[in-house]
Scaffold this motif. Sequence first.
Motif, PDB file in Angstrom:
ATOM      1  N   ALA A   1       1.725  -5.706  -3.759  1.00 30.03           N
ATOM      2  CA  ALA A   1       1.155  -4.769  -4.492  1.00 30.03           C
ATOM      3  C   ALA A   1       2.358  -3.884  -5.148  1.00 30.03           C
ATOM      4  O   ALA A   1       1.979  -3.430  -6.046  1.00 30.03           O
ATOM      5  CB  ALA A   1       0.328  -3.909  -3.499  1.00 30.03           C
TER       6      ALA A   1
ATOM      7  N   GLY B   1       2.528  -4.795  -9.006  1.00 36.50           N
ATOM      8  CA  GLY B   1       2.172  -3.623  -9.542  1.00 36.50           C
ATOM      9  C   GLY B   1       3.247  -3.017 -10.617  1.00 36.50           C
ATOM     10  O   GLY B   1       2.591  -2.522 -11.255  1.00 36.50           O
TER      11      GLY B   1
ATOM     12  N   MET C   1      -0.480  -1.189  -6.668  1.00 31.90           N
ATOM     13  CA  MET C   1      -1.479  -2.040  -7.633  1.00 31.90           C
ATOM     14  C   MET C   1      -2.463  -0.936  -8.207  1.00 31.90           C
ATOM     15  O   MET C   1      -3.576  -1.309  -8.120  1.00 31.90           O
ATOM     16  CB  MET C   1      -2.061  -2.834  -6.739  1.00 31.90           C
TER      17      MET C   1
END
Length: 456
Positions: free
Chosen positions: A352, A356, A381
Amino acid sequence: MIANDQLAQWDRENFFHPSTHLAQFDRGEAPQRIITGGEGSHIIDRDGNRLLDGFAGLYCVNAGYGRKEITEAIAKQADELAYFHSYAGHGTEASITLSKMVMDRAPEGMARVYFGLGGSDANETNIKLVWYYNNIRGLPEKKKIISRWRGYHGSGLMSGSLTGLELFHKKFDLPLSNIVHTEAPFYYRRPEADMSEADFTAYLIRELEALIEREGPETIAAFIGEPVLGTGGIVPPPEGYWEGVQEVLARHDILMIADEVITGFGRLGSMFGSDHYGIKPDLITIAKGLTSAYAPLSGSIVGQRMWDVLCQGTDEHGVFGHGWTYSAHPIGAAAGVANLKLIDELGLVENATTVGAHLRRAMTEAVGDHVNVGEVRGEGMLCAVELTSDRATRASFDPMGSVAPKVVAAMLKRGVIARAMPQADMLGFAPPLCLTTEEADHIAAVTAESLKEVLG
Ligand code: PLP
Protein backbone atom coordinates in the motif's frame (compact mmCIF):
# COMPACT_ATOMS: atom_id res chain seq x y z
CA MET A 1 -27.96 -19.91 -15.54
CA ILE A 2 -30.73 -17.31 -15.76
CA ALA A 3 -30.69 -15.30 -18.98
CA ASN A 4 -29.26 -11.79 -18.68
CA ASP A 5 -32.47 -10.15 -19.87
CA GLN A 6 -34.52 -11.93 -17.25
CA LEU A 7 -32.16 -10.93 -14.43
CA ALA A 8 -32.06 -7.35 -15.65
CA GLN A 9 -35.85 -7.19 -15.56
CA TRP A 10 -36.11 -8.79 -12.09
CA ASP A 11 -33.49 -6.32 -10.90
CA ARG A 12 -35.52 -3.30 -12.08
CA GLU A 13 -38.77 -4.71 -10.69
CA ASN A 14 -37.72 -6.07 -7.29
CA PHE A 15 -34.38 -4.86 -6.01
CA PHE A 16 -34.24 -1.69 -3.84
CA HIS A 17 -30.61 -0.71 -4.42
CA PRO A 18 -28.80 1.37 -1.78
CA SER A 19 -27.44 4.83 -2.67
CA THR A 20 -29.22 4.82 -6.03
CA HIS A 21 -31.54 7.25 -7.85
CA LEU A 22 -34.64 5.08 -7.38
CA ALA A 23 -36.88 6.67 -10.01
CA GLN A 24 -34.20 6.66 -12.70
CA PHE A 25 -33.40 3.04 -11.93
CA ASP A 26 -37.08 2.10 -12.15
CA ARG A 27 -37.42 3.86 -15.49
CA GLY A 28 -34.36 2.09 -16.86
CA GLU A 29 -32.38 5.34 -17.13
CA ALA A 30 -29.76 4.54 -14.49
CA PRO A 31 -27.31 1.76 -15.39
CA GLN A 32 -27.26 -1.71 -13.88
CA ARG A 33 -24.37 -4.13 -13.81
CA ILE A 34 -24.42 -7.79 -12.85
CA ILE A 35 -21.11 -8.98 -11.44
CA THR A 36 -20.13 -12.62 -11.74
CA GLY A 37 -16.52 -12.96 -10.67
CA GLY A 38 -13.27 -11.36 -9.64
CA GLU A 39 -9.56 -11.98 -9.56
CA GLY A 40 -6.81 -9.85 -7.98
CA SER A 41 -7.72 -6.22 -8.70
CA HIS A 42 -10.28 -7.06 -11.41
CA ILE A 43 -13.98 -7.89 -11.47
CA ILE A 44 -15.86 -9.59 -14.31
CA ASP A 45 -19.47 -8.86 -15.27
CA ARG A 46 -22.15 -10.93 -16.99
CA ASP A 47 -21.36 -9.32 -20.34
CA GLY A 48 -17.81 -10.63 -20.08
CA ASN A 49 -16.23 -7.25 -19.31
CA ARG A 50 -13.08 -7.42 -17.18
CA LEU A 51 -12.82 -4.21 -15.15
CA LEU A 52 -9.88 -2.94 -13.12
CA ASP A 53 -11.50 -2.02 -9.81
CA GLY A 54 -9.88 1.22 -8.77
CA PHE A 55 -12.13 1.43 -5.71
CA ALA A 56 -11.88 -2.13 -4.29
CA GLY A 57 -15.68 -2.37 -4.19
CA LEU A 58 -16.29 0.32 -1.59
CA TYR A 59 -12.70 0.63 -0.30
CA CYS A 60 -13.04 -2.83 1.14
CA VAL A 61 -11.69 -5.72 -0.95
CA ASN A 62 -8.22 -4.97 0.37
CA ALA A 63 -6.75 -8.44 -0.25
CA GLY A 64 -8.12 -8.48 -3.81
CA TYR A 65 -10.72 -10.74 -5.40
CA GLY A 66 -10.74 -14.53 -5.66
CA ARG A 67 -8.49 -15.33 -2.71
CA LYS A 68 -8.79 -19.07 -2.13
CA GLU A 69 -7.17 -18.79 1.31
CA ILE A 70 -10.19 -16.79 2.49
CA THR A 71 -12.95 -18.58 0.57
CA GLU A 72 -11.71 -21.98 1.76
CA ALA A 73 -11.62 -20.79 5.38
CA ILE A 74 -15.23 -19.59 4.99
CA ALA A 75 -16.33 -22.90 3.43
CA LYS A 76 -14.64 -24.89 6.19
CA GLN A 77 -16.26 -22.79 8.91
CA ALA A 78 -19.69 -23.01 7.25
CA ASP A 79 -19.34 -26.76 7.07
CA GLU A 80 -18.20 -27.21 10.69
CA LEU A 81 -20.41 -24.62 12.36
CA ALA A 82 -22.17 -21.93 10.34
CA TYR A 83 -23.54 -20.12 13.39
CA PHE A 84 -23.61 -19.83 17.10
CA HIS A 85 -24.10 -16.61 19.04
CA SER A 86 -21.53 -14.88 21.20
CA TYR A 87 -23.79 -13.75 24.06
CA ALA A 88 -23.00 -14.71 27.67
CA GLY A 89 -19.46 -15.83 27.06
CA HIS A 90 -19.98 -18.01 23.97
CA GLY A 91 -17.36 -18.02 21.25
CA THR A 92 -15.78 -20.08 18.50
CA GLU A 93 -12.17 -20.81 17.68
CA ALA A 94 -12.48 -18.32 14.82
CA SER A 95 -13.98 -15.45 16.84
CA ILE A 96 -11.57 -15.87 19.76
CA THR A 97 -8.56 -16.16 17.43
CA LEU A 98 -9.66 -13.09 15.51
CA SER A 99 -10.05 -11.07 18.72
CA LYS A 100 -6.44 -11.97 19.60
CA MET A 101 -5.21 -11.07 16.09
CA VAL A 102 -7.01 -7.71 16.14
CA MET A 103 -5.71 -6.81 19.59
CA ASP A 104 -2.15 -7.86 18.65
CA ARG A 105 -2.33 -5.36 15.78
CA ALA A 106 -4.23 -2.59 17.59
CA PRO A 107 -2.52 0.61 18.77
CA GLU A 108 -1.18 0.76 22.31
CA GLY A 109 -3.66 1.25 25.13
CA MET A 110 -6.57 -0.70 23.62
CA ALA A 111 -8.20 -3.39 25.75
CA ARG A 112 -10.97 -5.41 24.00
CA VAL A 113 -12.77 -5.78 20.68
CA TYR A 114 -16.57 -6.03 20.28
CA PHE A 115 -17.68 -7.48 16.91
CA GLY A 116 -20.59 -6.24 14.77
CA LEU A 117 -21.52 -6.54 11.11
CA GLY A 118 -20.73 -3.29 9.28
CA GLY A 119 -19.22 0.13 9.91
CA SER A 120 -22.57 1.81 10.58
CA ASP A 121 -23.60 -0.55 13.37
CA ALA A 122 -20.11 -0.38 14.88
CA ASN A 123 -20.51 3.38 15.19
CA GLU A 124 -23.97 2.92 16.74
CA THR A 125 -22.26 0.67 19.30
CA ASN A 126 -19.54 3.24 19.89
CA ILE A 127 -21.98 6.01 20.76
CA LYS A 128 -23.85 3.73 23.15
CA LEU A 129 -20.54 2.86 24.80
CA VAL A 130 -19.72 6.57 25.17
CA TRP A 131 -23.10 7.35 26.75
CA TYR A 132 -22.92 4.35 29.09
CA TYR A 133 -19.38 5.38 30.09
CA ASN A 134 -20.43 8.88 31.11
CA ASN A 135 -23.54 7.64 32.91
CA ILE A 136 -21.42 5.25 34.99
CA ARG A 137 -19.01 8.11 35.72
CA GLY A 138 -21.94 10.15 37.05
CA LEU A 139 -21.84 12.66 34.15
CA PRO A 140 -25.29 12.23 32.59
CA GLU A 141 -25.14 15.70 30.93
CA LYS A 142 -21.95 14.85 29.03
CA LYS A 143 -23.46 13.27 25.92
CA LYS A 144 -22.95 15.34 22.76
CA ILE A 145 -20.75 14.04 19.98
CA ILE A 146 -18.62 16.27 17.76
CA SER A 147 -18.22 15.08 14.19
CA ARG A 148 -16.85 16.89 11.13
CA TRP A 149 -18.57 18.26 8.04
CA ARG A 150 -17.63 15.93 5.19
CA GLY A 151 -16.98 13.08 7.66
CA TYR A 152 -18.59 9.74 6.76
CA HIS A 153 -19.56 7.37 9.54
CA GLY A 154 -22.40 5.34 8.02
CA SER A 155 -26.07 5.73 7.27
CA GLY A 156 -27.94 4.48 10.34
CA LEU A 157 -29.83 6.87 12.59
CA MET A 158 -26.87 7.76 14.79
CA SER A 159 -24.10 6.94 12.30
CA GLY A 160 -25.97 8.85 9.56
CA SER A 161 -26.22 11.80 11.95
CA LEU A 162 -22.48 11.66 12.56
CA THR A 163 -21.93 11.70 8.81
CA GLY A 164 -21.38 15.28 7.71
CA LEU A 165 -22.79 15.12 4.17
CA GLU A 166 -26.15 16.73 3.46
CA LEU A 167 -27.17 13.93 1.08
CA PHE A 168 -27.37 11.55 4.04
CA HIS A 169 -29.47 13.95 6.16
CA LYS A 170 -31.85 15.61 3.73
CA LYS A 171 -35.47 14.42 4.16
CA PHE A 172 -34.43 11.78 6.72
CA ASP A 173 -34.89 14.12 9.72
CA LEU A 174 -31.19 13.85 10.50
CA PRO A 175 -28.95 14.73 12.23
CA LEU A 176 -30.43 13.72 15.59
CA SER A 177 -29.98 16.10 18.48
CA ASN A 178 -26.77 15.65 20.49
CA ILE A 179 -24.65 15.67 17.32
CA VAL A 180 -22.69 18.79 16.41
CA HIS A 181 -20.42 19.24 13.40
CA THR A 182 -17.18 21.16 13.16
CA GLU A 183 -15.11 22.28 10.15
CA ALA A 184 -13.68 19.73 7.71
CA PRO A 185 -9.87 19.50 7.68
CA PHE A 186 -9.84 20.05 3.93
CA TYR A 187 -6.95 22.34 3.02
CA TYR A 188 -7.89 22.70 -0.66
CA ARG A 189 -11.24 24.13 0.51
CA ARG A 190 -9.66 26.52 3.05
CA PRO A 191 -11.65 29.72 3.63
CA GLU A 192 -8.85 32.06 2.50
CA ALA A 193 -6.57 31.33 -0.44
CA ASP A 194 -3.42 32.70 1.21
CA MET A 195 -3.71 30.61 4.41
CA SER A 196 -0.68 28.34 4.92
CA GLU A 197 -1.31 24.75 5.96
CA ALA A 198 -0.19 25.58 9.51
CA ASP A 199 -2.52 28.63 9.60
CA PHE A 200 -5.39 26.45 8.39
CA THR A 201 -4.74 23.91 11.15
CA ALA A 202 -4.68 26.70 13.73
CA TYR A 203 -7.99 27.97 12.32
CA LEU A 204 -9.57 24.47 12.59
CA ILE A 205 -8.41 24.11 16.17
CA ARG A 206 -9.79 27.55 17.08
CA GLU A 207 -13.13 26.61 15.48
CA LEU A 208 -13.21 23.34 17.45
CA GLU A 209 -12.41 25.10 20.70
CA ALA A 210 -15.09 27.75 19.99
CA LEU A 211 -17.69 25.06 19.30
CA ILE A 212 -16.88 23.33 22.58
CA GLU A 213 -17.14 26.62 24.47
CA ARG A 214 -20.48 27.46 22.80
CA GLU A 215 -22.00 24.07 23.59
CA GLY A 216 -20.38 23.83 27.04
CA PRO A 217 -17.53 21.33 27.58
CA GLU A 218 -19.56 19.63 30.30
CA THR A 219 -22.05 18.54 27.58
CA ILE A 220 -19.53 17.11 25.11
CA ALA A 221 -18.70 13.42 25.42
CA ALA A 222 -16.69 12.50 22.34
CA PHE A 223 -15.17 13.54 19.04
CA ILE A 224 -15.29 11.20 16.04
CA GLY A 225 -13.08 11.44 12.97
CA GLU A 226 -11.53 9.37 10.22
CA PRO A 227 -7.71 9.62 10.27
CA VAL A 228 -7.96 10.51 6.56
CA LEU A 229 -11.31 11.99 5.54
CA GLY A 230 -12.79 9.28 3.27
CA THR A 231 -16.07 9.58 1.40
CA GLY A 232 -16.07 13.33 2.08
CA GLY A 233 -13.07 13.70 -0.22
CA ILE A 234 -10.08 11.39 0.46
CA VAL A 235 -8.27 14.19 2.26
CA PRO A 236 -5.20 13.62 4.45
CA PRO A 237 -5.16 15.96 7.46
CA PRO A 238 -3.23 19.23 7.32
CA GLU A 239 0.03 19.30 9.26
CA GLY A 240 -0.31 19.19 13.05
CA TYR A 241 -4.08 18.59 12.89
CA TRP A 242 -4.39 15.46 15.02
CA GLU A 243 -1.92 16.77 17.57
CA GLY A 244 -3.95 19.97 17.93
CA VAL A 245 -7.32 18.20 18.10
CA GLN A 246 -6.14 15.77 20.77
CA GLU A 247 -4.71 18.55 22.91
CA VAL A 248 -8.14 20.26 22.94
CA LEU A 249 -10.01 17.01 23.64
CA ALA A 250 -7.73 16.08 26.53
CA ARG A 251 -8.21 19.51 28.10
CA HIS A 252 -12.00 19.12 28.07
CA ASP A 253 -12.22 15.43 29.04
CA ILE A 254 -13.61 14.47 25.62
CA LEU A 255 -13.17 10.93 24.27
CA MET A 256 -11.54 10.32 20.89
CA ILE A 257 -13.20 7.88 18.46
CA ALA A 258 -11.02 7.02 15.45
CA ASP A 259 -13.25 5.74 12.66
CA GLU A 260 -10.83 3.39 10.90
CA VAL A 261 -13.39 1.60 8.75
CA ILE A 262 -11.34 2.58 5.68
CA THR A 263 -7.92 3.05 7.21
CA GLY A 264 -7.78 -0.03 9.48
CA PHE A 265 -5.62 -2.99 8.40
CA GLY A 266 -3.27 -1.40 5.97
CA ARG A 267 -4.84 1.08 3.58
CA LEU A 268 -2.55 3.94 4.65
CA GLY A 269 0.53 1.74 4.59
CA SER A 270 0.28 1.30 8.38
CA MET A 271 -1.79 -1.28 10.23
CA PHE A 272 -3.92 1.55 11.68
CA GLY A 273 -4.34 5.20 10.76
CA SER A 274 -4.08 6.00 14.47
CA ASP A 275 -0.47 4.79 14.45
CA HIS A 276 0.12 6.61 11.18
CA TYR A 277 -0.84 9.98 12.67
CA GLY A 278 -0.05 9.52 16.37
CA ILE A 279 -3.74 9.38 17.39
CA LYS A 280 -4.41 7.88 20.83
CA PRO A 281 -8.05 6.81 20.54
CA ASP A 282 -10.47 5.62 23.20
CA LEU A 283 -12.49 3.74 20.58
CA ILE A 284 -11.61 2.53 17.09
CA THR A 285 -14.23 1.57 14.50
CA ILE A 286 -13.16 -1.24 12.17
CA ALA A 287 -14.95 -3.02 9.30
CA LYS A 288 -14.12 -3.28 5.55
CA GLY A 289 -10.43 -4.34 5.64
CA LEU A 290 -11.04 -6.65 8.62
CA THR A 291 -12.36 -9.36 6.28
CA SER A 292 -11.57 -7.65 2.95
CA ALA A 293 -15.39 -7.81 2.59
CA TYR A 294 -15.41 -11.59 2.04
CA ALA A 295 -18.06 -11.67 4.79
CA PRO A 296 -19.71 -8.86 6.77
CA LEU A 297 -17.91 -8.12 10.02
CA SER A 298 -17.05 -4.97 11.94
CA GLY A 299 -15.74 -4.11 15.34
CA SER A 300 -15.34 -1.53 18.08
CA ILE A 301 -11.94 -1.65 19.74
CA VAL A 302 -12.27 -0.27 23.26
CA GLY A 303 -9.45 1.48 25.11
CA GLN A 304 -8.44 0.56 28.63
CA ARG A 305 -9.86 3.63 30.42
CA MET A 306 -13.30 2.96 28.92
CA TRP A 307 -13.09 -0.79 29.47
CA ASP A 308 -12.48 -0.30 33.21
CA VAL A 309 -15.60 1.87 33.49
CA LEU A 310 -17.73 -0.58 31.42
CA CYS A 311 -16.71 -3.36 33.80
CA GLN A 312 -17.55 -1.15 36.79
CA GLY A 313 -20.96 -0.53 35.16
CA THR A 314 -21.83 -4.20 34.97
CA ASP A 315 -20.77 -4.69 38.60
CA GLU A 316 -23.21 -1.93 39.53
CA HIS A 317 -26.07 -2.62 37.06
CA GLY A 318 -25.74 -6.17 35.80
CA VAL A 319 -25.35 -7.64 32.33
CA PHE A 320 -24.22 -5.29 29.56
CA GLY A 321 -27.45 -4.81 27.58
CA HIS A 322 -26.08 -4.53 24.07
CA GLY A 323 -25.62 -7.20 21.41
CA TRP A 324 -26.51 -8.31 17.88
CA THR A 325 -27.63 -11.81 16.92
CA TYR A 326 -24.78 -11.89 14.43
CA SER A 327 -22.05 -10.32 16.63
CA ALA A 328 -18.81 -12.23 15.93
CA HIS A 329 -20.55 -14.42 13.33
CA PRO A 330 -18.31 -17.49 12.88
CA ILE A 331 -18.21 -17.15 9.07
CA GLY A 332 -17.16 -13.50 9.27
CA ALA A 333 -14.62 -14.37 11.95
CA ALA A 334 -13.13 -17.19 9.85
CA ALA A 335 -12.88 -14.79 6.91
CA GLY A 336 -11.17 -12.25 9.18
CA VAL A 337 -8.57 -14.71 10.47
CA ALA A 338 -7.68 -15.88 6.94
CA ASN A 339 -7.66 -12.31 5.62
CA LEU A 340 -5.36 -10.88 8.31
CA LYS A 341 -2.93 -13.80 7.80
CA LEU A 342 -2.95 -13.18 4.05
CA ILE A 343 -2.33 -9.45 4.46
CA ASP A 344 0.83 -10.32 6.44
CA GLU A 345 1.96 -13.11 4.09
CA LEU A 346 1.57 -11.02 0.95
CA GLY A 347 3.10 -7.88 2.53
CA LEU A 348 0.04 -5.86 1.54
CA VAL A 349 0.61 -3.09 4.09
CA GLU A 350 4.04 -2.41 2.56
CA ASN A 351 2.55 -2.67 -0.94
CA ALA A 352 0.00 0.00 0.00
CA THR A 353 2.90 2.35 0.76
CA THR A 354 5.00 1.69 -2.33
CA VAL A 355 2.35 1.14 -5.02
CA GLY A 356 0.09 3.80 -3.48
CA ALA A 357 2.92 6.36 -3.78
CA HIS A 358 3.54 5.15 -7.33
CA LEU A 359 -0.16 5.63 -8.18
CA ARG A 360 -0.13 9.25 -6.95
CA ARG A 361 3.11 9.97 -8.82
CA ALA A 362 1.74 8.44 -12.03
CA MET A 363 -1.57 10.29 -11.58
CA THR A 364 0.20 13.61 -11.00
CA GLU A 365 2.29 13.09 -14.14
CA ALA A 366 -0.76 12.06 -16.17
CA VAL A 367 -3.29 14.72 -15.11
CA GLY A 368 -1.57 17.18 -12.74
CA ASP A 369 -1.15 19.82 -15.45
CA HIS A 370 -4.69 19.61 -16.80
CA VAL A 371 -6.41 23.02 -16.52
CA ASN A 372 -9.32 21.46 -14.60
CA VAL A 373 -7.24 19.55 -12.05
CA GLY A 374 -6.92 21.45 -8.77
CA GLU A 375 -4.80 18.88 -6.99
CA VAL A 376 -3.87 15.21 -6.79
CA ARG A 377 -3.63 14.00 -3.20
CA GLY A 378 -3.85 10.93 -1.01
CA GLU A 379 -2.00 8.70 1.41
CA GLY A 380 -1.10 5.00 1.21
CA MET A 381 -3.41 3.28 -1.27
CA LEU A 382 -5.78 6.25 -1.48
CA CYS A 383 -5.77 8.86 -4.21
CA ALA A 384 -8.11 11.69 -5.20
CA VAL A 385 -8.15 14.01 -8.18
CA GLU A 386 -9.84 17.31 -7.30
CA LEU A 387 -11.52 18.88 -10.32
CA THR A 388 -12.26 22.58 -10.65
CA SER A 389 -13.72 24.84 -13.30
CA ASP A 390 -11.01 27.39 -12.53
CA ARG A 391 -7.66 26.54 -10.98
CA ALA A 392 -6.99 30.12 -9.87
CA THR A 393 -10.19 30.50 -7.83
CA ARG A 394 -10.67 26.77 -7.05
CA ALA A 395 -14.29 27.20 -8.19
CA SER A 396 -16.71 24.26 -8.46
CA PHE A 397 -18.37 23.27 -11.69
CA ASP A 398 -21.95 24.37 -12.17
CA PRO A 399 -23.76 22.46 -10.80
CA MET A 400 -21.25 21.03 -8.37
CA GLY A 401 -20.78 17.29 -8.89
CA SER A 402 -21.84 17.32 -12.53
CA VAL A 403 -18.50 16.55 -14.16
CA ALA A 404 -16.91 13.72 -12.15
CA PRO A 405 -19.67 11.18 -13.03
CA LYS A 406 -19.04 11.85 -16.73
CA VAL A 407 -15.31 11.22 -16.30
CA VAL A 408 -16.07 8.05 -14.32
CA ALA A 409 -18.39 6.85 -17.11
CA ALA A 410 -15.67 7.52 -19.69
CA MET A 411 -13.24 5.51 -17.57
CA LEU A 412 -15.69 2.63 -17.29
CA LYS A 413 -15.89 2.43 -21.08
CA ARG A 414 -12.12 1.92 -20.95
CA GLY A 415 -12.41 -0.83 -18.33
CA VAL A 416 -11.41 1.06 -15.16
CA ILE A 417 -13.64 1.75 -12.14
CA ALA A 418 -13.18 5.05 -10.30
CA ARG A 419 -15.67 6.77 -7.98
CA ALA A 420 -17.29 10.17 -8.41
CA MET A 421 -17.21 11.28 -4.78
CA PRO A 422 -20.51 12.63 -3.38
CA GLN A 423 -21.18 16.38 -3.15
CA ALA A 424 -17.92 17.22 -4.89
CA ASP A 425 -16.06 17.55 -8.17
CA MET A 426 -13.72 14.76 -7.39
CA LEU A 427 -12.48 11.38 -8.63
CA GLY A 428 -11.66 8.87 -5.91
CA PHE A 429 -9.34 5.86 -6.06
CA ALA A 430 -8.95 3.20 -3.37
CA PRO A 431 -7.77 0.09 -5.20
CA PRO A 432 -7.12 -3.31 -3.60
CA LEU A 433 -3.87 -3.25 -1.61
CA CYS A 434 -2.44 -5.87 -4.00
CA LEU A 435 -2.44 -3.40 -6.91
CA THR A 436 0.68 -3.66 -9.11
CA THR A 437 2.67 -0.72 -10.48
CA GLU A 438 1.54 -1.65 -14.02
CA GLU A 439 -2.10 -1.51 -12.92
CA ALA A 440 -1.45 1.84 -11.20
CA ASP A 441 0.06 3.20 -14.45
CA HIS A 442 -2.97 1.94 -16.35
CA ILE A 443 -5.41 3.68 -13.96
CA ALA A 444 -3.49 6.96 -14.39
CA ALA A 445 -3.38 6.66 -18.19
CA VAL A 446 -7.11 5.91 -18.43
CA THR A 447 -7.89 8.85 -16.11
CA ALA A 448 -5.94 11.18 -18.42
CA GLU A 449 -7.67 9.88 -21.59
CA SER A 450 -11.10 10.15 -19.99
CA LEU A 451 -10.50 13.66 -18.62
CA LYS A 452 -9.48 14.69 -22.14
CA GLU A 453 -12.61 13.13 -23.61
CA VAL A 454 -14.92 14.95 -21.16
CA LEU A 455 -13.16 18.27 -20.59
CA GLY A 456 -10.77 18.55 -23.53
N1 PLP B 1 -17.17 4.68 8.62
C1 PLP B 1 -16.44 4.95 7.54
C2 PLP B 1 -15.19 5.74 7.69
C3 PLP B 1 -16.84 4.49 6.28
O1 PLP B 1 -16.11 4.79 5.20
C4 PLP B 1 -18.01 3.72 6.19
C5 PLP B 1 -18.46 3.22 4.88
O2 PLP B 1 -17.96 3.59 3.83
C6 PLP B 1 -18.76 3.48 7.34
C7 PLP B 1 -18.31 3.96 8.56
C8 PLP B 1 -20.03 2.71 7.29
O3 PLP B 1 -19.76 1.39 7.04
P1 PLP B 1 -20.92 0.42 6.45
O4 PLP B 1 -21.23 0.91 5.09
O5 PLP B 1 -20.25 -0.93 6.49
O6 PLP B 1 -22.06 0.49 7.38
